[in-house]
Design a protein around this motif. Structure first.
Motif, PDB file in Angstrom:
ATOM      1  N   ARG A  27       0.833  -1.221   0.000  1.00  0.00           N
ATOM      2  CA  ARG A  27       0.000   0.000   0.000  1.00  0.00           C
ATOM      3  C   ARG A  27       0.863   1.264   0.000  1.00  0.00           C
ATOM      4  O   ARG A  27       0.534   2.252  -0.653  1.00  0.00           O
ATOM      5  N   GLU A  28       1.953   1.229   0.739  1.00  0.00           N
ATOM      6  CA  GLU A  28       2.851   2.383   0.777  1.00  0.00           C
ATOM      7  C   GLU A  28       3.501   2.601  -0.601  1.00  0.00           C
ATOM      8  O   GLU A  28       3.593   3.738  -1.070  1.00  0.00           O
ATOM      9  N   LEU A  29       3.931   1.518  -1.240  1.00  0.00           N
ATOM     10  CA  LEU A  29       4.488   1.638  -2.594  1.00  0.00           C
ATOM     11  C   LEU A  29       3.453   2.224  -3.548  1.00  0.00           C
ATOM     12  O   LEU A  29       3.757   3.117  -4.351  1.00  0.00           O
ATOM     13  N   ALA A  30       2.234   1.718  -3.494  1.00  0.00           N
ATOM     14  CA  ALA A  30       1.167   2.204  -4.376  1.00  0.00           C
ATOM     15  C   ALA A  30       0.906   3.692  -4.154  1.00  0.00           C
ATOM     16  O   ALA A  30       0.714   4.440  -5.121  1.00  0.00           O
ATOM     17  N   ALA A  31       0.918   4.126  -2.912  1.00  0.00           N
ATOM     18  CA  ALA A  31       0.688   5.546  -2.610  1.00  0.00           C
ATOM     19  C   ALA A  31       1.771   6.413  -3.255  1.00  0.00           C
ATOM     20  O   ALA A  31       1.469   7.470  -3.822  1.00  0.00           O
ATOM     21  N   ALA A 131       9.873  -1.104  -9.276  1.00  0.00           N
ATOM     22  CA  ALA A 131       9.202  -1.271  -7.991  1.00  0.00           C
ATOM     23  C   ALA A 131       9.452  -2.713  -7.570  1.00  0.00           C
ATOM     24  O   ALA A 131       8.987  -3.642  -8.228  1.00  0.00           O
ATOM     25  N   THR A 132      10.217  -2.889  -6.515  1.00  0.00           N
ATOM     26  CA  THR A 132      10.489  -4.230  -6.001  1.00  0.00           C
ATOM     27  C   THR A 132       9.936  -4.346  -4.593  1.00  0.00           C
ATOM     28  O   THR A 132      10.055  -3.412  -3.783  1.00  0.00           O
ATOM     29  N   LEU A 133       9.312  -5.468  -4.320  1.00  0.00           N
ATOM     30  CA  LEU A 133       8.775  -5.666  -2.982  1.00  0.00           C
ATOM     31  C   LEU A 133       9.909  -5.850  -1.980  1.00  0.00           C
ATOM     32  O   LEU A 133       9.887  -5.281  -0.896  1.00  0.00           O
ATOM     33  N   PHE A 134      10.924  -6.637  -2.362  1.00  0.00           N
ATOM     34  CA  PHE A 134      12.051  -6.916  -1.467  1.00  0.00           C
ATOM     35  C   PHE A 134      13.372  -6.543  -2.134  1.00  0.00           C
ATOM     36  O   PHE A 134      13.561  -6.770  -3.319  1.00  0.00           O
ATOM     37  N   LEU A 135      14.290  -6.018  -1.341  1.00  0.00           N
ATOM     38  CA  LEU A 135      15.655  -5.741  -1.780  1.00  0.00           C
ATOM     39  C   LEU A 135      16.603  -6.313  -0.743  1.00  0.00           C
ATOM     40  O   LEU A 135      16.404  -6.105   0.455  1.00  0.00           O
ATOM     41  N   LYS A 136      17.621  -7.029  -1.226  1.00  0.00           N
ATOM     42  CA  LYS A 136      18.694  -7.517  -0.360  1.00  0.00           C
ATOM     43  C   LYS A 136      19.934  -6.660  -0.642  1.00  0.00           C
ATOM     44  O   LYS A 136      20.756  -6.999  -1.484  1.00  0.00           O
ATOM     45  N   PRO A 137      20.080  -5.520   0.058  1.00  0.00           N
ATOM     46  CA  PRO A 137      21.167  -4.585  -0.257  1.00  0.00           C
ATOM     47  C   PRO A 137      22.560  -5.200  -0.151  1.00  0.00           C
ATOM     48  O   PRO A 137      23.446  -4.853  -0.926  1.00  0.00           O
ATOM     49  N   GLU A 138      22.765  -6.120   0.790  1.00  0.00           N
ATOM     50  CA  GLU A 138      24.110  -6.677   0.958  1.00  0.00           C
ATOM     51  C   GLU A 138      24.484  -7.645  -0.156  1.00  0.00           C
ATOM     52  O   GLU A 138      25.657  -7.992  -0.305  1.00  0.00           O
ATOM     53  N   CYS A 139      23.534  -8.050  -0.985  1.00  0.00           N
ATOM     54  CA  CYS A 139      23.807  -8.951  -2.111  1.00  0.00           C
ATOM     55  C   CYS A 139      24.019  -8.207  -3.423  1.00  0.00           C
ATOM     56  O   CYS A 139      24.528  -8.777  -4.382  1.00  0.00           O
ATOM     57  N   LEU A 140      23.590  -6.960  -3.487  1.00  0.00           N
ATOM     58  CA  LEU A 140      23.575  -6.194  -4.723  1.00  0.00           C
ATOM     59  C   LEU A 140      24.979  -6.064  -5.309  1.00  0.00           C
ATOM     60  O   LEU A 140      25.888  -5.608  -4.628  1.00  0.00           O
ATOM     61  N   LEU A 144      22.203   0.058  -9.137  1.00  0.00           N
ATOM     62  CA  LEU A 144      20.860   0.170  -9.698  1.00  0.00           C
ATOM     63  C   LEU A 144      20.124   1.298  -9.001  1.00  0.00           C
ATOM     64  O   LEU A 144      20.201   1.429  -7.781  1.00  0.00           O
ATOM     65  N   ASP A 145      19.403   2.088  -9.786  1.00  0.00           N
ATOM     66  CA  ASP A 145      18.575   3.145  -9.212  1.00  0.00           C
ATOM     67  C   ASP A 145      17.174   2.569  -9.039  1.00  0.00           C
ATOM     68  O   ASP A 145      16.382   2.559  -9.973  1.00  0.00           O
ATOM     69  N   LEU A 146      16.901   2.041  -7.862  1.00  0.00           N
ATOM     70  CA  LEU A 146      15.607   1.424  -7.570  1.00  0.00           C
ATOM     71  C   LEU A 146      14.744   2.456  -6.864  1.00  0.00           C
ATOM     72  O   LEU A 146      14.979   2.776  -5.696  1.00  0.00           O
ATOM     73  N   ARG A 147      13.750   2.976  -7.571  1.00  0.00           N
ATOM     74  CA  ARG A 147      12.948   4.086  -7.046  1.00  0.00           C
ATOM     75  C   ARG A 147      11.951   3.646  -5.985  1.00  0.00           C
ATOM     76  O   ARG A 147      11.670   4.374  -5.046  1.00  0.00           O
ATOM     77  N   TYR A 148      11.385   2.444  -6.140  1.00  0.00           N
ATOM     78  CA  TYR A 148      10.341   1.989  -5.228  1.00  0.00           C
ATOM     79  C   TYR A 148      10.760   0.660  -4.592  1.00  0.00           C
ATOM     80  O   TYR A 148      10.812  -0.362  -5.263  1.00  0.00           O
ATOM     81  N   ILE A 149      11.040   0.705  -3.297  1.00  0.00           N
ATOM     82  CA  ILE A 149      11.467  -0.486  -2.553  1.00  0.00           C
ATOM     83  C   ILE A 149      10.495  -0.688  -1.400  1.00  0.00           C
ATOM     84  O   ILE A 149      10.342   0.194  -0.547  1.00  0.00           O
ATOM     85  N   GLY A 150       9.850  -1.855  -1.384  1.00  0.00           N
ATOM     86  CA  GLY A 150       8.912  -2.162  -0.310  1.00  0.00           C
ATOM     87  C   GLY A 150       9.620  -2.382   1.011  1.00  0.00           C
ATOM     88  O   GLY A 150       9.402  -1.659   1.977  1.00  0.00           O
TER      89      GLY A 150
END
Length: 179
Positions: A27-31, A131-140, A144-150
């Motif tokens: 819902r926060e991502l959608a907003a 828009a990704t629901l999950f991001l694993k920053p330590e694996c990246l 990448l410019d990920l604008r929407y991270i759940g």
């Protein structure tokens, strides 16, 4: 209701995130998307198989005129990345001049997303965001410019809400992590 440990194939998984926590993140991502794309008509590009639940729930919250399409890509052979993204089921829509939002369940190494972004940008859209629901920053492994991270999560193997372990677990409304 208390969640309990589950078994999938040869592994045990413990409760990690509840369906209500996931719903709040979606819902926060959608907003944010509704605010950022006011007056526009984005084309959502859902990456199968994992993003199907996320895409469905997110679009229920989008209050803009929009379209959705589905693609299936792979950069893995077995359990290791080939480093090359290959289309299994490709994009059928014309995207030149359009605002695209890629919907992904999880970004970990970033190999697949980097390749997908390169392929889509070559088709001359007006814009491309992720828009990704999950991001694993330590694996990246890619910038990448990920604008929407759940939700940013640690490097744990998770299943549920579209994510699977060798085909099982996608149907679970909650998310579990390997024990």
């Amino acid at each position: 209701m208390s969640l309990s440990t589950i078994s999938l194939h040869d592994k045990q998984f413990a409760p990690y995130l509840t369906a209500s926590q996931i719903t709040a993140a979606v819902r926060e991502l959608a907003a944010h998307i509704n605010r950022d794309y006011a007056g526009k008509q984005p084309l959502f590009v859902a990456v199968l198989n994992g993003s199907f639940m996320f895409a469905a729930d997110l679009l229920k919250e989008i209050q803009l005129p929009c379209e959705i399409t589905f693609i299936r890509v792979s950069s893995y052979q077995g359990t290791s990345s080939t480093g090359t993204v290959r289309e299994i089921m490709g994009l059928q829509e014309e995207v030149a001049g359009r605002d695209l939002i890629i919907l992904e369940d999880i970004v970990d190494s970033g190999h697949t997303m980097k390749g997908l972004l390169e392929q889509l940008r070559a088709k001359n859209p007006a814009s491309v965001e992720v828009a990704t629901l999950f991001l694993k920053p330590e694996c990246l492994q890619h910038q990448l410019d990920l604008r929407y991270i759940g939700l940013s999560i640690p490097n744990d193997f998770i299943v549920g809400y579209g994510l699977d372990y060798d085909g099982l677990g996608r149907n679970l409304p909650d998310v579990y992590s390997v024990v």
